[in-house]
Design an enzyme around this catalytic site. Structure first.
Site, PDB file in Angstrom:
ATOM      1  CE1 TYR A  29      -3.647  -2.414   0.101  1.00 13.74           C
ATOM      2  CE2 TYR A  29      -2.290  -3.511   1.739  1.00 13.74           C
ATOM      3  CZ  TYR A  29      -3.350  -3.526   0.854  1.00 13.74           C
ATOM      4  OH  TYR A  29      -4.103  -4.653   0.703  1.00 13.74           O
ATOM      5  CG  ASP A 149      -1.081 -10.296   1.888  1.00 14.22           C
ATOM      6  OD1 ASP A 149      -0.797 -11.407   1.392  1.00 14.22           O
ATOM      7  OD2 ASP A 149      -0.452  -9.257   1.609  1.00 14.22           O
TER       8      ASP A 149
END
Length: 316
Positions: A29, A149
């Site tokens: 991210y 994840d």
């Protein structure tokens, strides 16, 4: 920004409050920096995250995610979110800097040092790390949060104390689609549960347990148990070891969106695939790698498994 515990309003922007020391990673991210807090000299990890391009200011969903993250990070096995600061990038877009405690290594690097030295990770250490992982996962699952994840790279560690902490929790929903694929590793499929690979739209906490099982096997063998390089290859790795699933072992599997007719393999011995794991460890691993998500052990039940007997759980 008041919603984030008022902290983001304490005057200084991220750029004024911190001195960036070096970039330590390119997360899914955004960029991650090791930085020094000027006021205290404390070393922190700064995670710079972009928001959706079309948003004015910080969207309420992000604020909600951040407050969840802050609440979860009270647990000792979840990386502590210390502060949130707002900033602007060169294009004038809003960026958020999440300020986390800094940890000196991660499980991926830890495993690599043993792989390079040719030594096994001592079984008491495997057991302790696994228990800490199950404990952290049980905590956020208890709050109805999925990680989605989990992989060695985002399990941070302190080399001195052997403390393990889970990172990158909850970012999947708060921030934009992952940035471009920098390296093959960023979007690794190795720890992804079969229901996700087969296109299930509704999934549960069991997706994280599958990842925990893959990590368990890797701690023992120092190699990824299912190292696929595409979604199809990933499934085939799983099927070759555990047998091709069918409606008997996994009711509903053939109705999943991406199900096809696959080659038929019979289950192989897990003990052969993961040598050096004792009987209790193999029993726990098998319960984590069940095809049917409903049959996979929960993190809470895993903590009570006999594999962890004899471990000083109170000290972890």
């Amino acid at each position: 920004m008041e919603m984030i515990g008022g902290e983001a309003n304490k005057g200084a922007t991220a750029m004024e409050a911190f001195e960036k020391l070096e970039k330590v990673g390119e997360g899914t991210y955004g960029k991650v920096y090791r930085a020094r807090e000027k006021a205290t000299g404390k070393i922190v990890a700064l995670k710079k995250t972009r928001l959706h391009e079309d948003e004015e200011g910080v969207p309420p969903t992000t604020l909600r995610e951040v407050s969840i993250l802050r609440m979860l990070s009270r647990d000792p096995h979840i990386v502590k979110l210390m502060d949130v600061k707002q900033g602007q990038n060169k294009e004038g877009k809003t960026v958020l800097y999440l300020v986390f405690e800094y940890m000196d290594t991660d499980l991926k690097k830890f495993i690599r040092t043993f792989r390079q030295s040719g030594e096994h990770i001592p079984s008491p250490i495997v057991k302790s790390l696994m228990f800490q992982l199950c404990k952290g996962v049980a905590f956020f699952h208890g709050h109805g949060i999925l990680h989605r994840d989990l992989k060695p790279h985002n399990l941070l560690m302190d080399r001195e104390t052997m403390m393990l902490k889970i990172a990158d929790l909850g970012l999947a929903r708060a921030f934009t689609v992952p940035l471009k694929k920098y390296t093959h590793e960023i979007l690794t499929l190795w720890y992804r549960a079969p229901e996700v690979l087969l296109g299930a739209t509704h999934y549960s906490t069991a997706v994280d347990i599958w990842s925990v099982g893959c990590i368990f096997a890797e701690l023992v063998t120092k190699q990824a148990i299912f190292p696929g390089d595409s979604e199809l290859q990933q499934l085939l790795h799983i099927f070759r070891l555990l047998g091709t699933p069918n409606e008997d072992v996994w009711p509903g599997v053939s109705k999943l969106k991406d199900w096809h007719e696959y080659p038929q393999w019979s289950p192989q011995s897990l003990a052969k695939a993961v040598p050096n794991l004792d009987e209790m460890g193999l029993d726990l691993l098998l319960q984590m790698l069940q095809y049917d998500p409903a049959k996979r052990i929960s993190a809470k039940a895993a903590m009570e498994h006999r594999y962890f007997d004899g471990l000083n759980k109170d000290s972890l």
